[in-house]
Design an enzyme around this catalytic site. Structure first.
Site, PDB file in Angstrom:
ATOM      1  N   ASP A   1      -2.929   8.366  -4.571  1.00 18.14           N
ATOM      2  CA  ASP A   1      -2.240   7.147  -4.124  1.00 18.14           C
ATOM      3  C   ASP A   1      -3.188   5.948  -4.050  1.00 18.14           C
ATOM      4  O   ASP A   1      -2.782   4.795  -4.183  1.00 18.14           O
ATOM      5  CB  ASP A   1      -1.633   7.329  -2.726  1.00 18.14           C
ATOM      6  CG  ASP A   1      -1.088   8.711  -2.435  1.00 18.14           C
ATOM      7  OD1 ASP A   1      -1.590   9.688  -3.023  1.00 18.14           O
ATOM      8  OD2 ASP A   1      -0.184   8.830  -1.606  1.00 18.14           O
TER       9      ASP A   1
ATOM     10  N   ASP B   1      -5.075   2.057   3.041  1.00 20.78           N
ATOM     11  CA  ASP B   1      -3.770   1.547   2.592  1.00 20.78           C
ATOM     12  C   ASP B   1      -3.623   0.030   2.558  1.00 20.78           C
ATOM     13  O   ASP B   1      -2.511  -0.484   2.431  1.00 20.78           O
ATOM     14  CB  ASP B   1      -2.657   2.143   3.470  1.00 20.78           C
ATOM     15  CG  ASP B   1      -2.433   3.612   3.158  1.00 20.78           C
ATOM     16  OD1 ASP B   1      -2.435   3.966   1.965  1.00 20.78           O
ATOM     17  OD2 ASP B   1      -2.247   4.398   4.095  1.00 20.78           O
TER      18      ASP B   1
END
Ligand code: GLY
Length: 371
Positions: A150, A91
């Site tokens: 994502d 992330d």
């Protein structure tokens, strides 16, 4: 739209002062609001969302020039800076590019550049060359080497660093990851699986699953948005037409989906059979609006106006009392009605910090490109 955008930023400036004063522990970034306890909830720095709060403050500062936001911007950037060395998941793009990437362009502070360079190095440590792709989460009882849709969003950090004096290898990794995602994450109708699980030794696909969606075969709304945004962004950096084509196909899937409501804010998963009696996901709406506005930049004629008009409807919906909170309510967040992870009964029909982020970003994009 001019008035709507100006009004939203004036509101955001006032509203975020409530969020700044919410009383969270100083090492946590705001995430959501618990309507039962009436408290803002937060996460410590390694949570994937911690770059959005400084990012939101930066966007509001850019548009309002409210200097009272600056101390909170600098303070929170300092809190999350150690993430530049974090390698526990994929992330880094969300955490570091939405924060420091914006700090470089909005505060004109080039000293933050080395933080992005180090973040790109940390993220690249998760590249698995035999797949080839960046591993999203670590091995668990559910997955061997999971890669989630994502993850397309994290490529922006790698591309940017390569294009701003960093090693070319980061862009090469981004390119390989995008190619693999295009090959394995999409169905023939251009909807996407959430998770593809790999054998790291040879890239064999072990399973295609969901984590946050309704079912393995379903179209989790935010995942469709991550894909749309990710391939549009990859076209921006590479000018490779196949990424533009992919983004167009994804947009077609979303915009022509019979389950997309009239106000264009998706239900949390396009395939939930209980639609319309299920929660919306305003974060997916904001994200898709922002991505469509960029896709409009790379297309023309009727196609372009279709993307822009749809984004406009999304922004008008999100700005309406149905989604936008009242000043002083909603814990200081701008938007209501987002859904984080419904299968885990987590963050269902609540404000989410990243819904605000993509909403603000889309408003800025509209102002810069279409007014
Ligand atoms: N990246 C996690 C999510 O979209 O919820």
């Amino acid at each position: 739209m001019r008035k709507l955008i100006a009004d939203n930023f004036a509101f955001a400036d006032s509203q975020y002062h409530y969020l700044i004063n919410a009383g969270l522990p100083l090492d946590e970034m705001p995430q959501s609001f618990n309507y039962t306890t009436n408290k803002v909830t937060g996460y410590e720095r390694t949570w994937w969302c911690t770059g959005f709060y400084p990012g939101n403050l930066l966007y509001i500062y850019q548009q309002t020039k409210d200097e009272s936001l600056l101390p909170e911007i600098r303070r929170t950037l300092k809190v999350i800076q150690p993430n530049e060395n974090y390698t526990g998941n994929h992330d880094l793009g969300f955490m570091m590019f939405c924060s420091f990437g914006n700090a470089i362009s909005i505060l004109k502070d080039a000293s933050y550049k080395k933080i992005l360079f180090q973040s790109a190095t940390s993220l690249s440590s998760r590249f698995r060359p035999h797949i080839p792709a960046i591993q999203s989460w670590n091995k668990s009882k559910n997955f061997n080497c999971p890669v989630i849709i994502d993850n397309m969003m994290n490529l922006e950090l790698l591309e940017w660093v390569s294009q701003h004096g960093g090693d070319r290898k980061f862009a090469e990794i981004a390119l390989q990851h995008a190619n693999t995602t295009m090959k394995n994450h999409f169905r023939s109708n251009y909807s996407s699986f959430h998770v593809v699980d790999y054998d790291t030794s040879n890239g064999t696909v072990l399973q295609k699953k969901t984590w946050q969606g309704y079912a393995d075969s379903s179209s989790w709304a935010r995942g469709q948005g991550w894909g749309l945004y990710g391939f549009t962004m990859m076209y921006r950096f590479t000018k490779n037409k196949k990424f533009l084509e992919q983004a167009r196909h994804i947009a077609h899937y979303i915009l022509n989906n019979p389950k997309l409501p009239i106000d264009k804010i998706p239900y949390w998963d396009f395939s939930d059979p209980k639609i319309p009696n299920v929660p919306r996901d305003a974060s997916a709406g904001a994200l898709i609006a922002s991505a469509l506005l960029e896709l409009g930049q790379y297309t023309s004629g009727k196609e372009k106006s279709n993307y822009v008009t749809n984004a406009e409807i999304m922004l008008q919906s999100l700005s309406s009392p149905g989604y936008r909170s009242k000043l002083g309510s909603n814990g200081g967040f701008l938007l209501m009605h987002s859904t984080g992870a419904l299968p885990f009964n987590s963050e269902v029909d609540v404000p989410l910090i990243y819904a605000d982020y993509y909403f603000l970003e889309a408003l800025i994009r509209y102002k810069n490109w279409y007014l």
